[in-house]
Structures are given as C-alpha cells and as structure tokens.
Design a protein around this motif. Structure first.
Motif, PDB file in Angstrom:
ATOM      1  N   PRO A 190       0.806  -1.233   0.000  1.00  0.00           N
ATOM      2  CA  PRO A 190       0.000   0.000   0.000  1.00  0.00           C
ATOM      3  C   PRO A 190       0.832   1.272   0.000  1.00  0.00           C
ATOM      4  O   PRO A 190       0.364   2.326  -0.419  1.00  0.00           O
ATOM      5  N   GLY A 191       2.080   1.179   0.457  1.00  0.00           N
ATOM      6  CA  GLY A 191       2.948   2.346   0.417  1.00  0.00           C
ATOM      7  C   GLY A 191       3.497   2.641  -0.954  1.00  0.00           C
ATOM      8  O   GLY A 191       3.957   3.759  -1.221  1.00  0.00           O
ATOM      9  N   GLU A 192       3.448   1.649  -1.848  1.00  0.00           N
ATOM     10  CA  GLU A 192       3.967   1.797  -3.213  1.00  0.00           C
ATOM     11  C   GLU A 192       2.856   1.875  -4.255  1.00  0.00           C
ATOM     12  O   GLU A 192       3.042   2.458  -5.323  1.00  0.00           O
ATOM     13  N   ALA A 193       1.706   1.268  -3.966  1.00  0.00           N
ATOM     14  CA  ALA A 193       0.595   1.287  -4.922  1.00  0.00           C
ATOM     15  C   ALA A 193       0.112   2.721  -5.117  1.00  0.00           C
ATOM     16  O   ALA A 193       0.000   3.482  -4.159  1.00  0.00           O
ATOM     17  N   TYR A 194      -0.176   3.092  -6.344  1.00  0.00           N
ATOM     18  CA  TYR A 194      -0.520   4.487  -6.631  1.00  0.00           C
ATOM     19  C   TYR A 194      -1.857   4.639  -7.349  1.00  0.00           C
ATOM     20  O   TYR A 194      -2.347   5.752  -7.508  1.00  0.00           O
ATOM     21  N   GLU A 195      -2.482   3.529  -7.785  1.00  0.00           N
ATOM     22  CA  GLU A 195      -3.718   3.624  -8.550  1.00  0.00           C
ATOM     23  C   GLU A 195      -4.857   2.960  -7.792  1.00  0.00           C
ATOM     24  O   GLU A 195      -4.921   1.741  -7.679  1.00  0.00           O
ATOM     25  N   ARG A 196      -5.734   3.790  -7.242  1.00  0.00           N
ATOM     26  CA  ARG A 196      -6.891   3.259  -6.523  1.00  0.00           C
ATOM     27  C   ARG A 196      -7.952   2.735  -7.479  1.00  0.00           C
ATOM     28  O   ARG A 196      -8.595   1.717  -7.228  1.00  0.00           O
ATOM     29  N   TYR A 197      -8.155   3.452  -8.584  1.00  0.00           N
ATOM     30  CA  TYR A 197      -9.259   3.141  -9.485  1.00  0.00           C
ATOM     31  C   TYR A 197      -8.850   2.125 -10.542  1.00  0.00           C
ATOM     32  O   TYR A 197      -8.850   2.386 -11.734  1.00  0.00           O
ATOM     33  N   GLN A 198      -8.463   0.936 -10.070  1.00  0.00           N
ATOM     34  CA  GLN A 198      -8.225  -0.176 -10.970  1.00  0.00           C
ATOM     35  C   GLN A 198      -8.939  -1.399 -10.416  1.00  0.00           C
ATOM     36  O   GLN A 198      -9.466  -1.374  -9.309  1.00  0.00           O
ATOM     37  N   ILE A 199      -8.967  -2.458 -11.188  1.00  0.00           N
ATOM     38  CA  ILE A 199      -9.795  -3.612 -10.842  1.00  0.00           C
ATOM     39  C   ILE A 199      -9.501  -4.118  -9.428  1.00  0.00           C
ATOM     40  O   ILE A 199     -10.408  -4.413  -8.664  1.00  0.00           O
ATOM     41  N   LEU A 200      -8.229  -4.213  -9.078  1.00  0.00           N
ATOM     42  CA  LEU A 200      -7.833  -4.547  -7.706  1.00  0.00           C
ATOM     43  C   LEU A 200      -7.122  -3.343  -7.112  1.00  0.00           C
ATOM     44  O   LEU A 200      -6.108  -2.888  -7.646  1.00  0.00           O
ATOM     45  N   ASN A 201      -7.655  -2.855  -6.023  1.00  0.00           N
ATOM     46  CA  ASN A 201      -7.099  -1.678  -5.360  1.00  0.00           C
ATOM     47  C   ASN A 201      -6.202  -2.130  -4.218  1.00  0.00           C
ATOM     48  O   ASN A 201      -6.681  -2.687  -3.225  1.00  0.00           O
ATOM     49  N   PHE A 202      -4.890  -1.878  -4.356  1.00  0.00           N
ATOM     50  CA  PHE A 202      -3.915  -2.273  -3.337  1.00  0.00           C
ATOM     51  C   PHE A 202      -3.484  -1.091  -2.462  1.00  0.00           C
ATOM     52  O   PHE A 202      -2.538  -1.232  -1.679  1.00  0.00           O
ATOM     53  N   THR A 203      -4.152   0.055  -2.574  1.00  0.00           N
ATOM     54  CA  THR A 203      -3.695   1.239  -1.844  1.00  0.00           C
ATOM     55  C   THR A 203      -4.145   1.268  -0.390  1.00  0.00           C
ATOM     56  O   THR A 203      -3.624   2.066   0.387  1.00  0.00           O
ATOM     57  N   ASN A 204      -5.113   0.434  -0.009  1.00  0.00           N
ATOM     58  CA  ASN A 204      -5.601   0.434   1.376  1.00  0.00           C
ATOM     59  C   ASN A 204      -4.628  -0.294   2.302  1.00  0.00           C
ATOM     60  O   ASN A 204      -4.067  -1.332   1.933  1.00  0.00           O
ATOM     61  N   ARG A 205      -4.479   0.221   3.486  1.00  0.00           N
ATOM     62  CA  ARG A 205      -3.537  -0.365   4.449  1.00  0.00           C
ATOM     63  C   ARG A 205      -3.981  -1.744   4.922  1.00  0.00           C
ATOM     64  O   ARG A 205      -3.140  -2.650   5.090  1.00  0.00           O
ATOM     65  N   ASP A 206      -5.286  -1.921   5.153  1.00  0.00           N
ATOM     66  CA  ASP A 206      -5.774  -3.128   5.815  1.00  0.00           C
ATOM     67  C   ASP A 206      -6.454  -4.123   4.894  1.00  0.00           C
ATOM     68  O   ASP A 206      -6.692  -5.272   5.296  1.00  0.00           O
ATOM     69  N   THR A 207      -6.847  -3.700   3.697  1.00  0.00           N
ATOM     70  CA  THR A 207      -7.607  -4.589   2.820  1.00  0.00           C
ATOM     71  C   THR A 207      -7.114  -4.508   1.376  1.00  0.00           C
ATOM     72  O   THR A 207      -6.428  -3.566   0.995  1.00  0.00           O
ATOM     73  N   VAL A 208      -7.505  -5.508   0.608  1.00  0.00           N
ATOM     74  CA  VAL A 208      -7.412  -5.476  -0.849  1.00  0.00           C
ATOM     75  C   VAL A 208      -8.850  -5.429  -1.366  1.00  0.00           C
ATOM     76  O   VAL A 208      -9.709  -6.191  -0.905  1.00  0.00           O
ATOM     77  N   GLU A 209      -9.097  -4.547  -2.327  1.00  0.00           N
ATOM     78  CA  GLU A 209     -10.464  -4.286  -2.784  1.00  0.00           C
ATOM     79  C   GLU A 209     -10.637  -4.697  -4.245  1.00  0.00           C
ATOM     80  O   GLU A 209      -9.831  -4.334  -5.096  1.00  0.00           O
ATOM     81  N   LEU A 210     -11.716  -5.430  -4.529  1.00  0.00           N
ATOM     82  CA  LEU A 210     -12.131  -5.713  -5.903  1.00  0.00           C
ATOM     83  C   LEU A 210     -13.207  -4.708  -6.293  1.00  0.00           C
ATOM     84  O   LEU A 210     -14.253  -4.642  -5.657  1.00  0.00           O
ATOM     85  N   ARG A 211     -12.970  -3.926  -7.370  1.00  0.00           N
ATOM     86  CA  ARG A 211     -13.831  -2.801  -7.707  1.00  0.00           C
ATOM     87  C   ARG A 211     -14.633  -2.993  -9.004  1.00  0.00           C
ATOM     88  O   ARG A 211     -15.378  -2.106  -9.397  1.00  0.00           O
ATOM     89  N   ILE A 212     -14.484  -4.116  -9.672  1.00  0.00           N
ATOM     90  CA  ILE A 212     -14.938  -4.241 -11.051  1.00  0.00           C
ATOM     91  C   ILE A 212     -16.451  -4.344 -11.208  1.00  0.00           C
ATOM     92  O   ILE A 212     -17.004  -3.965 -12.249  1.00  0.00           O
ATOM     93  N   PHE A 213     -17.183  -4.819 -10.207  1.00  0.00           N
ATOM     94  CA  PHE A 213     -18.583  -5.155 -10.434  1.00  0.00           C
ATOM     95  C   PHE A 213     -19.508  -3.938 -10.393  1.00  0.00           C
ATOM     96  O   PHE A 213     -19.373  -3.056  -9.548  1.00  0.00           O
ATOM     97  N   ARG A 214     -20.435  -3.941 -11.326  1.00  0.00           N
ATOM     98  CA  ARG A 214     -21.509  -2.956 -11.340  1.00  0.00           C
ATOM     99  C   ARG A 214     -22.456  -3.282 -10.195  1.00  0.00           C
ATOM    100  O   ARG A 214     -22.609  -4.438  -9.784  1.00  0.00           O
ATOM    101  N   GLY A 215     -23.127  -2.259  -9.664  1.00  0.00           N
ATOM    102  CA  GLY A 215     -24.063  -2.488  -8.576  1.00  0.00           C
ATOM    103  C   GLY A 215     -25.210  -3.385  -8.998  1.00  0.00           C
ATOM    104  O   GLY A 215     -25.510  -3.538 -10.183  1.00  0.00           O
ATOM    105  N   THR A 216     -25.880  -3.981  -8.031  1.00  0.00           N
ATOM    106  CA  THR A 216     -27.026  -4.846  -8.332  1.00  0.00           C
ATOM    107  C   THR A 216     -27.970  -4.906  -7.142  1.00  0.00           C
ATOM    108  O   THR A 216     -27.536  -4.808  -5.994  1.00  0.00           O
ATOM    109  N   LEU A 217     -29.248  -5.061  -7.442  1.00  0.00           N
ATOM    110  CA  LEU A 217     -30.251  -5.352  -6.417  1.00  0.00           C
ATOM    111  C   LEU A 217     -30.883  -6.721  -6.677  1.00  0.00           C
ATOM    112  O   LEU A 217     -31.997  -6.991  -6.227  1.00  0.00           O
ATOM    113  N   LYS A 218     -30.155  -7.574  -7.383  1.00  0.00           N
ATOM    114  CA  LYS A 218     -30.556  -8.964  -7.586  1.00  0.00           C
ATOM    115  C   LYS A 218     -29.629  -9.834  -6.762  1.00  0.00           C
ATOM    116  O   LYS A 218     -28.405  -9.798  -6.942  1.00  0.00           O
ATOM    117  N   ILE A 219     -30.194 -10.618  -5.864  1.00  0.00           N
ATOM    118  CA  ILE A 219     -29.363 -11.391  -4.942  1.00  0.00           C
ATOM    119  C   ILE A 219     -28.513 -12.420  -5.681  1.00  0.00           C
ATOM    120  O   ILE A 219     -27.364 -12.687  -5.297  1.00  0.00           O
TER     121      ILE A 219
END
Length: 301
Positions: A189-218
């Motif tokens: 996270p100290g080296e990652a510089y791009e938050r807005y990519q499919i996998l976000n490594f900039t967070n200190r405590d988590t890795v985030e998957l950002r690719i999915f569009r929202g949904t209200l279908k379970i």
C-alpha cells in the motif's frame, strides 16, 4: 424510525465507525474477513429518504427478535445522486455471511429498495465492491490475483456487467506487462498508486475488488461475491509461473466448479456454454488442495 428506536443515521463519506469482526468459526481462516460496499440510487424514489434509510437498515440489521445485529451501516458517497447511499458491511468471514442469515436479510432489503424506486445496476453511478483482509493474503497470492484479473480481463468485464464508460472506476492493471518484482512492489500500500483499478492495493488493511456494477438482484450479488472468493483461493493454489501460463479454458473450468451460483451466472452471461466439461489436471490439483485445507481445519478443531 418506528417503535421509538434510535434514529438510523447516514454517515459522512469515509466517516469511521467502530469495526466489529464477525466469525462463526474462528478455527477456519481466522484472519480472512470480507467487507461489502453496495451503492444504490433513488432513481424513482416513492418514500422519503429518511424512511428508506431506516427501513433498509432495519431489514439488514435486525434479527427476528428485533435485536440489533450491527452488521451494516450506510454512508454518503459523492458519486451518487437522487438520495443515493452506500451500504457497508462490517468485516465477516465467508462462513459467517453464508450461515448467519445475512443472505436472506440482504435479499429482503434489495426487494424493498426496488419496491420504493431504488436502483443499482440500472444507473450510471453505482458499483459493488468487495474487500478482504490484507493480512490473510500472501504477497504471491496478491500478485497472482492481479495477473489473473489482467490476463482474463474480457471474461471478468463480461461477468461484471460493466459498460466501457464505467470502467474508469476500475481500470485494467496491465499486470502482464510488469515483472514479478514490480508486481510485488505494487501490492504494497505504500507503493501502490492507482486506486481506481480492478484490484485496489492502496488500502492499508484490505485489498479491494472494484470491477462489479451495482445490483439489487441477490443472484447477481452472490455470483460476484463467489468470484472474489474464487480468485483469492485459486491464486493461492498457483505459482506465479502457473498464473502467467494457465489457459482461459482451464481458468473457466476452475471457476465454474467453484459454486453452483457462480457457474449458473457464467452461463447466463455467456462466459461458458451450458454443457458440462471434463475436469483437467490443474483443476483436480486445486480440488485436492482445497480438500487438504478442509482436513487440516477439521483436525485442528
């Protein structure tokens, strides 16, 4: 809110709340917690925002005895319009989420939101993001996740339901044009510089998957969540060389075997044909790996 309950409040963007970690089986993946962020917008809202907020959180966050569960909060997000909000879960293990009634409550909340004019997929504003505890992943695992998501970008985009114009929130990482050392460094996270990519490594405590569009279908939600779990577990079973060389056919075969929800969704999105295919050697090795992990947990218990 009815019945003189404390009012439900909408948190400010990135306002911190006390984290509560929910785990139904501490002996199984004790540090692998998942978080959910689901954005919704009141496109044709038929009730006041305060009523929608209160009822949604009551559905998500109260059990059959009206006891507060503290599983979810709601937050403002500047990217949302029309009285939109971001529903955010507390950290939970996959086994807790699957067995503690969370799926049923989320499904009910989704149906309620639809009934009062809220939307998620049918907007140009809403995403569905998943987090996993960084401490539960090895560096090699994170690198392999990045490589697989980049190599099979077209497959992942098809699963995500994203249109081209929505991909600027979750860009392709170009991992396959980087060396292993570069990828290892960019997982920090100290080296990652791009938050807005499919996998976000900039967070200190988590890795985030950002690719999915929202949904209200379970069903769409569960398929997205299972994809994230799959890519985490499958990446742990591969070497870097295997992640770089695995064919799309073998990757899809492994993904389709992960869960019935994910396989059904892959068929619906025309990622795989309806016919069953014979398992290949790398898939069999992965199944053996998962069974060995299960056996270790049972022995430890």
């Amino acid at each position: 809110c009815p019945d003189s309950r404390p009012p439900r409040t909408l948190l400010c963007y990135h306002e911190n709340t006390a984290r509560v970690f929910f785990n139904s089986d501490p002996d199984r993946n004790p540090g692998r917690y998942f978080g959910i962020e689901l954005e919704v917008d009141g496109v044709n809202r038929s009730e006041s925002f305060s009523t929608v907020l209160c009822k949604t959180l009551d559905i998500l966050d109260k059990d059959e005895n009206d006891k507060d569960l503290n599983h979810w909060t709601a937050m403002r997000d500047g990217s949302l319009r029309n009285s939109g909000m971001e529903l955010i879960s507390q950290p939970m293990t996959s086994s807790f989420f699957d067995t503690a009634g969370c799926i049923d409550r989320l499904s009910k909340a989704m149906r309620y939101l639809i009934s009062v004019g809220y939307r998620s997929h049918d907007t140009d504003t809403c995403g569905l993001h998943f987090h996993v505890s960084r401490d539960a992943l090895s560096v090699e695992q994170m690198v392999n996740m990045d490589v697989l998501c980049d190599r099979f970008w077209d497959v992942v985009v098809k699963l995500s339901r994203r249109e081209e114009e929505g991909l600027h929130w979750c860009k392709k990482s170009d991992a396959n044009n980087k060396t292993e050392d570069e990828l290892r460094r960019l997982c920090d996270p100290g080296e990652a510089y791009e938050r807005y990519q499919i996998l976000n490594f900039t967070n200190r405590d988590t890795v985030e998957l950002r690719i999915f569009r929202g949904t209200l279908k379970i069903n769409s939600f569960l398929a997205a969540m299972h994809f994230f779990r799959f890519i985490i577990e499958f990446s742990d079973a591969l070497t870097f060389r295997q992640a770089k060389r695995i064919t799309q056919e073998k990757f899809l075969s492994a993904m389709g075997s992960y869960s019935s929800e994910l396989k059904t969704y892959m068929i619906e999105r025309n990622v795989i044909p309806p016919e069953n295919t014979e398992p290949d050697p790398i898939l069999l090795a992965w199944r053996d790996y998962r069974e060995a992990i299960e056996a270790q947990h049972k022995t430890a218990a």
